[in-house]
Design an enzyme around this catalytic site. Structure first.
Site, PDB file in Angstrom:
ATOM      1  N   ASP A   1      15.545 -27.329 -11.088  1.00 45.23           N
ATOM      2  CA  ASP A   1      15.785 -27.012 -12.545  1.00 45.23           C
ATOM      3  C   ASP A   1      17.648 -25.319 -12.388  1.00 45.23           C
ATOM      4  O   ASP A   1      17.742 -24.946 -11.259  1.00 45.23           O
ATOM      5  CB  ASP A   1      15.172 -25.864 -13.315  1.00 45.23           C
ATOM      6  CG  ASP A   1      15.137 -26.393 -14.468  1.00 45.23           C
ATOM      7  OD1 ASP A   1      16.066 -25.202 -15.442  1.00 45.23           O
ATOM      8  OD2 ASP A   1      15.191 -27.329 -15.767  1.00 45.23           O
TER       9      ASP A   1
ATOM     10  N   HIS B   1      20.473 -27.583 -17.477  1.00 47.49           N
ATOM     11  CA  HIS B   1      18.835 -27.113 -16.850  1.00 47.49           C
ATOM     12  C   HIS B   1      19.372 -27.469 -14.753  1.00 47.49           C
ATOM     13  O   HIS B   1      19.360 -27.586 -13.873  1.00 47.49           O
ATOM     14  CB  HIS B   1      18.253 -28.052 -16.714  1.00 47.49           C
ATOM     15  CG  HIS B   1      17.404 -27.835 -18.087  1.00 47.49           C
ATOM     16  ND1 HIS B   1      16.261 -27.299 -18.096  1.00 47.49           N
ATOM     17  CD2 HIS B   1      17.532 -28.632 -19.201  1.00 47.49           C
ATOM     18  CE1 HIS B   1      16.077 -26.789 -19.582  1.00 47.49           C
ATOM     19  NE2 HIS B   1      16.319 -28.148 -20.183  1.00 47.49           N
TER      20      HIS B   1
ATOM     21  N   GLU C   1      18.623 -30.994 -23.735  1.00 49.57           N
ATOM     22  CA  GLU C   1      18.568 -29.360 -24.347  1.00 49.57           C
ATOM     23  C   GLU C   1      20.290 -28.992 -23.483  1.00 49.57           C
ATOM     24  O   GLU C   1      20.182 -28.010 -22.959  1.00 49.57           O
ATOM     25  CB  GLU C   1      17.562 -28.013 -23.261  1.00 49.57           C
ATOM     26  CG  GLU C   1      16.545 -28.296 -24.098  1.00 49.57           C
ATOM     27  CD  GLU C   1      15.424 -27.668 -24.047  1.00 49.57           C
ATOM     28  OE1 GLU C   1      14.544 -27.421 -24.229  1.00 49.57           O
ATOM     29  OE2 GLU C   1      14.771 -27.219 -22.807  1.00 49.57           O
TER      30      GLU C   1
END
Length: 616
Positions: free
Chosen positions: A259, A313, A384
């Site tokens: 990540d 990420h 995201e």
């Protein structure tokens, strides 16, 4: 001192002088016994009257399913047991060689699990002391396993069903397992281990003398997600997670390896990723670690599914590009204020304007595919994305302008889609041009205005992480997308703790108790939203443990036994709620602890010994 006298089966207190050791005193039989009454083990004082048995025997034989977890499709369990020793187990396998090799490993695990049932189990010593009566010493457990198929790798089409029968004649108990695949046979061995318990009065094992189980899972995909980027988990803790998953017949370990926080995976062609991205030189997964865990999972009936989350990420681990003449591979890395560029610190997204980024991404896919080979699924992540990160990066803005792509939201979504298409091509190329289904988290790309244009329902499976009442679920089902459920309002296991940024509680609070996990039904969610259960499109589900607030020291208690509640939902899909499962659930937690899984305590031990009396 006061001691216990055993007289005609009754246990009487007497004021006599005894000088046993404390250990010997507590090894004396309990004054309590149990009787099965209406599928409940009822505790009674042992006055010498017949019919009472030990708690373990009562648990094994009371109720239609005893203490089997997850609940099987159909079962008959007799009410008698026979005693034997763990050294008195023999087996015969009928299968092709590659399947028989796996079965030998599974049988070794089975025997090790039985050893751990002893209260004094120690890996380095023999706990079984005796003395035993001749019948116990003479009794043999013979296991006969027949596997019809040759399959040794799990896919979405793998049959995991099995038939198990237990028959006792004279001094031999024969457990017969018939399964279409190794994976079904392995599940049958797990069930067999749950028909066996420790006999505390005689320091032996006992097995239900007669039983029949016919079983198969309701869902193809039954998973646990572990995030090893936000905090590192050593290999031993991941092994324990796989052991616990096997005890619950879960079949997919979703490994969110990297990540923006860290890149703990060592890649031989790209050593700089871990060099810049690992927290320390000791917190790295080397190729041998990954290959070991993939095989460790396979023997236990589990696919180890890699996720490489992108284009958001990402961050730490990607900083070396400019020094190597490759330009910026990622942008917004550790940029502040983080709230403007990502959902949590630290930030980072791949640099869409840099073609060298795709060369590096292709190398990453090449190594991941080789490490996890053969793959039948691949998780692209894909959630995201923060458009403001890209739209405030001069290099990307200039690239978008120079190519007349535009600078509005749709322009960036289009380029995100281009990235995803290239990623899919690179992954397929890395996999010897064999296409496998990709999994994507719900995101702006999966919204109804975008998904038809961007993501094919033949190529992609969508993983739901929003709430169970999200209309987005109905939109996806009505467009014939296959789904995996991880709705955070029930199946995010990191929720309900203090905030790690700011004060108060973390974002997905409250805590998700095992009851809520158990009652979360993907089919009911689909029916509520669409009028149909869509059994053909819902592949299954997964509980997620994001690791902002957990590492290897607490992973067992965060995952278990709540992960067991998920397991019964996905294997059995019961029509009843958690209350009907509570007694078996509490005992199963005890069993996992015996096997070395430090599962969270659910109730006082008194409740385990007094069934049905801990209620509202």
């Amino acid at each position: 001192m006061r001691g216990l006298l055993v007289c005609g089966g009754a246990f009487l207190l007497a004021s006599i002088s005894l000088t046993p050791s404390a250990e010997a005193f507590f090894e004396l039989p309990s004054p309590w016994g149990y009787r099965c009454n209406n599928s409940t083990c009822v505790k009674e004082e042992n006055s010498g009257v017949g019919g009472l048995v030990t708690l373990n025997k009562c648990k094994l034989t009371c109720g239609p399913y005893g203490v089997l977890w997850p609940q099987p499709t159909a079962a008959f369990i007799g009410n008698e047991v026979v005693e034997f020793l763990p050294t008195s187990i023999t087996h015969k396998t009928t299968c092709v060689q590659q399947v028989c090799d796996l079965l030998e490993a599974a049988l070794t695990i089975f025997k090790d699990n039985l050893q751990q049932y002893h209260p004094d189990y120690n890996f380095n010593s023999t706990a079984w002391k005796g003395p035993w009566n001749p019948a116990t010493e003479a009794h043999t457990l013979q296991i006969d396993v027949t596997v019809k198929g040759e399959e040794t790798r799990l896919t979405l089409d793998t049959l995991e069903s099995y038939e198990l029968s237990v028959i006792t004649k004279s001094d031999i108990t024969t457990a017969t397992i018939i399964a279409p695949t190794y994976f079904g046979a392995r599940h049958a061995l797990e069930t067999l281990s749950q028909l066996i318990e420790y006999e505390e009065n005689r320091d032996s094992l006992m097995i239900v003398s007669d039983a029949n189980v016919t079983d198969s899972p309701n869902f193809k995909y039954r998973g646990i997600l572990l995030d090893t980027s936000r905090n590192f988990f050593d290999v031993k803790s991941i092994e324990r997670t796989l052991d616990a998953m096997a005890a619950n017949k879960l079949n997919t370990f979703h490994w969110h390896i990297t990540d923006s926080h860290s890149f703990p995976l060592y890649l031989e062609s790209l050593p700089n990723m871990a060099f810049y991205g690992a927290y320390t030189s000791r917190q790295i997964y080397y190729p041998a670690d990954v290959r070991h865990l993939v095989e460790y999972g396979r023997v236990r009936g589990i696919r180890v599914l890699p996720e490489f989350d992108a284009p958001a990420h990402v961050g730490n681990g990607w900083q070396w590009g400019e020094m190597q003449g490759l330009g910026k591979l990622a942008v917004c890395v550790n940029k502040e204020p983080w709230q403007s560029y990502c959902v949590e610190p630290p930030c980072g997204q791949l640099n869409l304007a840099n073609p060298k980024m795709y060369e590096v991404l292709g190398q990453i896919y090449n190594e991941i595919v080789e490490l996890f080979s053969p793959i039948d699924l691949f998780h692209f992540g894909g959630d995201e994305v923060n458009l403001n990160c890209w739209n405030t990066t001069e290099e990307i803005v200039s690239w978008m302008t120079d190519n007349n792509f535009g600078l509005d939201e749709d322009a960036y979504y289009n380029q995100w889609n281009v990235f995803q298409n290239k990623s899919h091509q690179l992954l397929t190329s890395a996999n010897s041009n064999k296409e496998v289904p990709g999994i994507m988290w719900t995101s702006h790309l999966t919204k109804k205005d975008h998904i038809d244009q961007f993501l094919s329902n033949n190529q992609y499976i969508i993983q739901i992480w929003t709430t169970g009442d999200d209309p987005h679920i109905a939109e996806l089902l009505n467009k014939n997308y296959r789904l995996i459920f991880s709705n955070y309002d029930s199946w995010y296991l990191d929720c309900g703790f203090g905030a790690w940024v700011g004060d108060g509680n973390n974002w997905c609070s409250p805590y998700k108790g095992w009851q809520k996990v158990y009652d979360n039904s993907p089919h009911k969610i689909a029916t509520n939203l669409t009028g149909s259960s869509h059994t053909d499109l819902i592949l299954g589900g997964e509980a997620a443990l994001w690791s902002e607030q957990v590492d290897e020291t607490a992973v067992d208690s965060k995952l278990w036994p709540r992960g067991s509640a998920l397991a019964e939902r996905l294997w059995t899909n019961p029509s009843t709620n958690w209350e009907q499962a509570e007694t078996r659930f509490v005992h199963h937690r005890q069993r996992m602890v015996k096997r070395g899984i430090m599962a969270e305590k659910i109730q006082p031990q008194w409740c385990h010994q007094n069934e049905g009396l801990c209620y509202l």
